[in-house]
Motif scaffolding. Sequence first.
Motif, mmCIF file in Angstrom:
data_model
loop_
_atom_site.group_PDB
_atom_site.id
_atom_site.type_symbol
_atom_site.label_atom_id
_atom_site.label_comp_id
_atom_site.label_asym_id
_atom_site.label_seq_id
_atom_site.Cartn_x
_atom_site.Cartn_y
_atom_site.Cartn_z
ATOM 1 N N ASP A 1 13.708 -15.575 42.066
ATOM 2 C CA ASP A 1 15.121 -15.809 41.614
ATOM 3 C C ASP A 1 16.156 -14.844 42.227
ATOM 4 O O ASP A 1 16.341 -13.651 42.461
ATOM 5 C CB ASP A 1 15.433 -15.966 40.807
ATOM 6 C CG ASP A 1 14.584 -17.144 40.289
ATOM 7 O OD1 ASP A 1 14.601 -18.288 40.522
ATOM 8 O OD2 ASP A 1 14.425 -16.624 39.110
ATOM 9 N N GLU A 2 15.037 -14.584 44.287
ATOM 10 C CA GLU A 2 15.892 -13.644 44.903
ATOM 11 C C GLU A 2 16.193 -14.051 46.549
ATOM 12 O O GLU A 2 15.386 -15.492 46.014
ATOM 13 C CB GLU A 2 14.985 -12.350 45.504
ATOM 14 C CG GLU A 2 14.507 -11.651 44.183
ATOM 15 C CD GLU A 2 13.424 -10.470 44.458
ATOM 16 O OE1 GLU A 2 14.007 -9.734 45.566
ATOM 17 O OE2 GLU A 2 12.912 -10.091 43.766
ATOM 18 N N THR A 3 17.681 -14.206 47.038
ATOM 19 C CA THR A 3 17.706 -14.306 48.266
ATOM 20 C C THR A 3 17.188 -14.285 49.627
ATOM 21 O O THR A 3 16.578 -12.972 49.395
ATOM 22 C CB THR A 3 18.717 -14.408 48.771
ATOM 23 O OG1 THR A 3 20.165 -14.492 48.131
ATOM 24 C CG2 THR A 3 19.417 -15.246 49.891
ATOM 25 N N PRO A 4 15.908 -15.020 49.732
ATOM 26 C CA PRO A 4 14.970 -14.676 51.096
ATOM 27 C C PRO A 4 15.592 -14.094 52.361
ATOM 28 O O PRO A 4 16.571 -14.143 52.343
ATOM 29 C CB PRO A 4 14.375 -15.654 51.825
ATOM 30 C CG PRO A 4 14.849 -16.542 50.463
ATOM 31 C CD PRO A 4 16.458 -16.305 50.044
ATOM 32 N N THR A 5 14.522 -12.989 52.824
ATOM 33 C CA THR A 5 15.847 -12.037 53.792
ATOM 34 C C THR A 5 15.077 -13.125 54.788
ATOM 35 O O THR A 5 14.300 -13.833 55.515
ATOM 36 C CB THR A 5 14.355 -11.199 54.282
ATOM 37 O OG1 THR A 5 13.800 -9.833 53.380
ATOM 38 C CG2 THR A 5 14.639 -10.732 55.789
ATOM 39 N N SER A 6 16.338 -12.528 56.444
ATOM 40 C CA SER A 6 16.621 -13.773 57.206
ATOM 41 C C SER A 6 15.527 -14.035 58.420
ATOM 42 O O SER A 6 14.625 -13.229 57.507
ATOM 43 C CB SER A 6 17.945 -12.970 58.022
ATOM 44 O OG SER A 6 17.272 -11.914 59.158
ATOM 45 N N ILE B 1 7.928 -18.708 47.211
ATOM 46 C CA ILE B 1 8.803 -17.446 47.937
ATOM 47 C C ILE B 1 8.615 -16.323 46.989
ATOM 48 O O ILE B 1 8.653 -15.611 46.185
ATOM 49 C CB ILE B 1 10.124 -17.404 47.338
ATOM 50 C CG1 ILE B 1 10.366 -19.043 47.935
ATOM 51 C CG2 ILE B 1 11.109 -16.285 47.486
ATOM 52 C CD1 ILE B 1 11.899 -19.433 47.326
ATOM 53 N N ARG C 1 7.578 -11.566 47.319
ATOM 54 C CA ARG C 1 8.352 -10.330 47.775
ATOM 55 C C ARG C 1 6.906 -9.791 48.927
ATOM 56 O O ARG C 1 5.715 -9.470 47.916
ATOM 57 C CB ARG C 1 8.754 -9.231 46.560
ATOM 58 C CG ARG C 1 9.443 -8.128 46.512
ATOM 59 C CD ARG C 1 9.363 -7.676 45.782
ATOM 60 N NE ARG C 1 10.313 -8.032 44.676
ATOM 61 C CZ ARG C 1 10.163 -8.700 43.889
ATOM 62 N NH1 ARG C 1 9.203 -8.453 43.820
ATOM 63 N NH2 ARG C 1 11.306 -8.456 42.927
ATOM 64 N N TYR D 1 8.991 -20.176 56.351
ATOM 65 C CA TYR D 1 11.227 -21.624 56.823
ATOM 66 C C TYR D 1 10.240 -22.346 56.471
ATOM 67 O O TYR D 1 10.930 -22.822 57.699
ATOM 68 C CB TYR D 1 11.386 -20.428 57.729
ATOM 69 C CG TYR D 1 11.890 -18.866 57.656
ATOM 70 C CD1 TYR D 1 13.090 -18.835 56.418
ATOM 71 C CD2 TYR D 1 11.246 -17.747 57.309
ATOM 72 C CE1 TYR D 1 13.618 -17.832 55.787
ATOM 73 C CE2 TYR D 1 11.679 -16.702 56.675
ATOM 74 C CZ TYR D 1 12.597 -16.336 56.226
ATOM 75 O OH TYR D 1 13.433 -14.966 56.039
ATOM 76 N N SER E 1 19.320 -5.062 54.785
ATOM 77 C CA SER E 1 20.455 -4.896 53.676
ATOM 78 C C SER E 1 21.104 -3.256 54.567
ATOM 79 O O SER E 1 22.425 -3.166 53.888
ATOM 80 C CB SER E 1 19.880 -4.242 52.459
ATOM 81 O OG SER E 1 18.775 -3.187 53.187
#
Length: 317
Positions: free
Chosen positions: A64-69, A130, A132, A210, A285
Amino acid sequence: MFKSRSQPIQSSEITDESVWRARRRLFLQAPGALALAAGLPGLAQAVPVGQALSFNPSQRWKLDETPTSEADVTTYNNFYEFGTGKEDPSRQSGQFKTEPWTVQVDGLVHKPLTLDMDQILKLAPLEERIYRLRCVEAWSMVVPWVGYSLSALLKQASPMGSARFVRFETAAEPETMPGLRSRILDWPYVEALRLDEAMHPLTLLATGLYGKSLPVQNGAPVRLIVPWKYGFKSAKSLVRITLTDTMPESSWMKVAPHEYGFYANVNPDVPHPRWSQATERVIGSGFFATKKATLPFNGYAEDVASLYANMDLRRYY
């Protein structure tokens, strides 16, 4: 109409490449086509880099984390075959060819395999997972990978009861991999896992990210992802998988055993000889952003800690 060799073929009669590739994909999706293609040399081709993949979202392995671009994931990489700089792989991998491609599975197996990319892609349903990713240089990112559990492939080869480890060998092509001219490592790149680690459902055979097939700089056309270990364990551009009864010596173990152990589990309590592993910088970040605490086993302890019960993880780093 049949034309003899004396009759020139008009350009209007030549099937466009995009058309015959589409027809070929439809052919390979037909029942029994996979077995037929396996016996016809020259048919096997990898999925072109960047092509959309059909997959299902994972119902189990999802953060439940926003994927890196995507821009960061595809331009900030460790892939020393293309150079040691983080941007070298995206800049210097343009000549590397992923078509055709095969992966050999051998060693202590009852059914040795040589699989092309069409066979690999159809071996099990593709999922988006997804995960990490944590690298030993204390940076991390969250990536939506596409693939399936490596165990699906290993089961096809039917490991022998004496098999205890899995060795992964990657591509080494001096003509298209400028980093091979360096003496940093003894090429080709080699990594390894215990068999139970390789068979764990979290261990991913990745063919995309992606929603598209892998870019070269991210390990095209097929790579390993072991999310609870430091990134160097996740070998890219796989060409051979060998099951053995003895622990293989991986590339980084061979060159710097005091820094890179066999297990390489993410452990905030065991520092690298040259820097701490207690915190990490999240890519995207900002360089001056507050670092976050590193989680044991990269946050996957609930799933994998039992693999290392009663082991001294400072000794077996």
